[in-house]
Enzyme design. Structure first.
Site, PDB file in Angstrom:
ATOM      1  N   ARG A  69      -4.716 -10.843  12.536  1.00 11.25           N
ATOM      2  CA  ARG A  69      -5.857 -10.127  11.944  1.00 11.25           C
ATOM      3  C   ARG A  69      -6.155  -8.819  12.681  1.00 11.25           C
ATOM      4  NH1 ARG A  69     -10.985 -11.348  13.107  1.00 11.25           N
ATOM      5  NH2 ARG A  69     -10.650 -13.560  13.452  1.00 11.25           N
ATOM      6  N   TYR A 123     -12.389   4.883 -10.648  1.00  7.77           N
ATOM      7  CA  TYR A 123     -11.912   3.525 -10.930  1.00  7.77           C
ATOM      8  C   TYR A 123     -13.129   2.602 -11.096  1.00  7.77           C
ATOM      9  CZ  TYR A 123      -9.792  -1.018 -10.004  1.00  7.77           C
ATOM     10  OH  TYR A 123      -9.403  -2.322 -10.072  1.00  7.77           O
ATOM     11  N   ASP A 189      -9.313   9.231  -3.880  1.00  6.38           N
ATOM     12  CA  ASP A 189      -8.469   8.139  -4.348  1.00  6.38           C
ATOM     13  C   ASP A 189      -7.232   8.785  -4.958  1.00  6.38           C
ATOM     14  OD1 ASP A 189      -7.200   6.103  -5.821  1.00  6.38           O
ATOM     15  OD2 ASP A 189      -9.086   5.001  -6.032  1.00  6.38           O
ATOM     16  N   LYS A 214      -0.245  -0.470  -6.926  1.00  7.60           N
ATOM     17  CA  LYS A 214       0.216   0.301  -8.077  1.00  7.60           C
ATOM     18  C   LYS A 214       1.582   0.945  -7.783  1.00  7.60           C
ATOM     19  CE  LYS A 214      -3.786  -1.093  -9.413  1.00  7.60           C
ATOM     20  NZ  LYS A 214      -5.021  -0.324  -9.319  1.00  7.60           N
TER      21      LYS A 214
HETATM   22  C1  LIG Z   1      -6.340  -0.521  -8.852  1.00  8.16           C
HETATM   23  C2  LIG Z   1      -7.093   0.621  -8.323  1.00  8.16           C
HETATM   24  C3  LIG Z   1      -7.982   0.477  -7.250  1.00  8.16           C
HETATM   25  C4  LIG Z   1      -8.274  -0.868  -6.627  1.00  8.16           C
HETATM   26  O1  LIG Z   1      -7.158  -1.388  -5.992  1.00  8.16           O
HETATM   27  P1  LIG Z   1      -6.855  -2.963  -5.839  1.00  8.16           P
HETATM   28  O2  LIG Z   1      -5.542  -2.984  -5.135  1.00  8.16           O
HETATM   29  O3  LIG Z   1      -6.838  -3.548  -7.217  1.00  8.16           O
HETATM   30  O4  LIG Z   1      -7.963  -3.534  -5.017  1.00  8.16           O
HETATM   31  C5  LIG Z   1      -8.612   1.606  -6.764  1.00  8.16           C
HETATM   32  N1  LIG Z   1      -8.408   2.819  -7.315  1.00  8.16           N
HETATM   33  C6  LIG Z   1      -7.566   2.996  -8.354  1.00  8.16           C
HETATM   34  C7  LIG Z   1      -7.375   4.362  -8.907  1.00  8.16           C
HETATM   35  C8  LIG Z   1      -6.887   1.909  -8.896  1.00  8.16           C
HETATM   36  O5  LIG Z   1      -6.075   2.095  -9.926  1.00  8.16           O
END
Ligand SMILES: *Cc1c(COP(=O)(O)O)cnc(C)c1O
Length: 396
Positions: A69, A123, A189, A214
């Site tokens: 951790r 998001y 992001d 992603k």
């Molecule tokens: C999916 C996504 C998130 C969140 O990510 P997780 O891995 O599902 O927690 C944040 N920002 C964007 C643009 C996303 O597509």
């Protein structure tokens, strides 16, 4: 063998080699996955010292990795590689994108203040986390860069934005946003663009955050998150990650690190396909509007086309088919696309944000029910176009 710390290496070479500098000396060619939840300690005092280093955000591995951790070698490899791709001092990897956002908001609150300025659209999960104030933050939502400066206060710990934005593919001018934020640090992001197409730190952002679930993982089989930043932010984030138990699992970090090797190739091939699909959609009867940063009209400030900010449009497309009923018919009528949330995988996905990813978002910021979000994969674009043509025509 070259090392990835060689500043002369270009992005594609870094993607293949970064974080693998010691493999030769280990006598292996692929990265090991270190699954130990705990590690032997050389002595009580040395163990205590290693624990202290790990718990306060340092790298204790010279003494002992101590406990998974706090620190893990497989996770640290992914972080080194990712920092190189983003042109950052450091990167910190988490169990998911939302765990990453949670840690950044917590760190920003500790470091500067609990007020957040958030530029919509975001998001859905990020919007929801901010709107609920679950972490003790107070958020001022704005809908244009022009309104950011007036929203920033002395206790603003973070300015949050996303570009291209989810789900509408709107673009934010990063230089303008950073100027508007003033002394407040900017979190971008960067999930949709990836460091292949956009490196926010080069434009003055303090933090570049990704859902590694992603494009980074890229095959729809891993969850993860990572944020690239300077050493000071990394030092603030790592203890929060250790305390809240949000570190990436080593197998997740391994898959994300491996994903980096083909990331430039996948991103460019998927965006070439997306360009063809977007152009076909723009001419398709029954499709009212198409948003894709590679189409004229979706990039009014030349952030992509003139190369001011992005090296390409990416492979996310938003379309408006006019109504909830028609959006549902298209999402349910496709055969080659999978109707599913998430994005960035080698296979193509479609979803209606208003019902799914943006379900918890306040009514005034929710996308129209006729909007569908498409993530274009590596299939032949002609097959994807056929699939959409059939489904759109059948939707009436
Ligand atoms: C999916 C996504 C998130 C969140 O990510 P997780 O891995 O599902 O927690 C944040 N920002 C964007 C643009 C996303 O597509």
């Amino acid at each position: 063998m070259t090392t990835s710390n060689d500043a002369r290496l270009r992005l594609d070479s870094l993607a293949v080699h970064a974080g693998r500098e010691d493999l030769q000396s280990l006598g292996v060619h692929a990265t090991p996955i270190d699954l130990s939840s705990t590690s032997p300690l050389p002595g009580v005092d040395a163990g205590g010292e290693a624990y202290e280093i790990g718990a306060t955000g340092g790298d204790p591995s010279g003494i002992s990795a101590v406990y998974q951790r706090l620190w893990n070698p497989t996770v640290a490899r992914f972080e080194r590689a990712f920092a190189a791709l983003e042109g950052a001092d450091a990167a910190v990897a988490f169990a998911s994108g939302m765990a990453t956002t949670t840690a950044v908001l917590t760190a920003a609150k500790q470091r500067r203040g609990s007020h957040v300025v958030a530029l919509r659209p975001l998001y859905g999960g990020t919007d929801h986390l901010l709107a609920t104030g679950l972490l003790g933050t107070e958020t001022t939502f704005v809908d244009a860069v022009e309104h950011v400066a007036a929203a920033v206060r002395p206790d603003t710990g973070l300015v949050v934005a996303e570009t291209p934005a989810n789900p509408t593919l709107e673009l934010v001018d990063l230089a303008a946003l950073v100027a508007a934020a003033g002394a407040a640090p900017v979190l971008i992001d960067n999930t949709f663009a990836t460091p292949v197409l956009q490196r926010p730190l080069e434009h003055g952002a303090a933090l570049s955050l990704h859902s590694a679930t992603k494009y980074i993982g890229g095959h729809g089989d891993v969850m993860g998150g990572i944020v690239a930043c300077d050493d000071e932010w990394a030092h603030a984030l790592r203890p929060i990650r250790a305390i809240t138990g949000a570190i990436a699992h080593p197998f997740s970090a391994y898959l994300c690190h491996r994903g980096l090797q083909t990331l430039p190739l996948r991103v460019r091939a998927q965006q070439a396909g997306a360009q063809r699909v977007a152009e076909a959609l723009a001419a398709m009867p029954g499709v009212r509007a198409v948003r894709f940063p590679g189409l004229e009209g979706s990039d009014p400030h030349g952030l992509v086309g003139a190369g001011r900010q992005m090296a390409g449009p990416g492979s996310m497309i938003a379309i408006d088919v006019g109504s909830h009923a028609r959006a549902a018919a298209v999402a349910e009528g496709v055969r080659l696309f999978t109707h599913a949330v998430s994005l960035g995988s080698v296979d193509s996905l479609i979803q209606q944000p208003a019902s799914l990813t943006h379900r918890p978002v306040a009514a005034e910021a929710k996308p129209d029910a006729g909007v569908l979000r498409l993530s274009i994969g590596l299939e032949d674009p002609a097959d994807l176009i056929d699939d959409l043509e059939r489904a759109v025509a059948a939707a009436g």
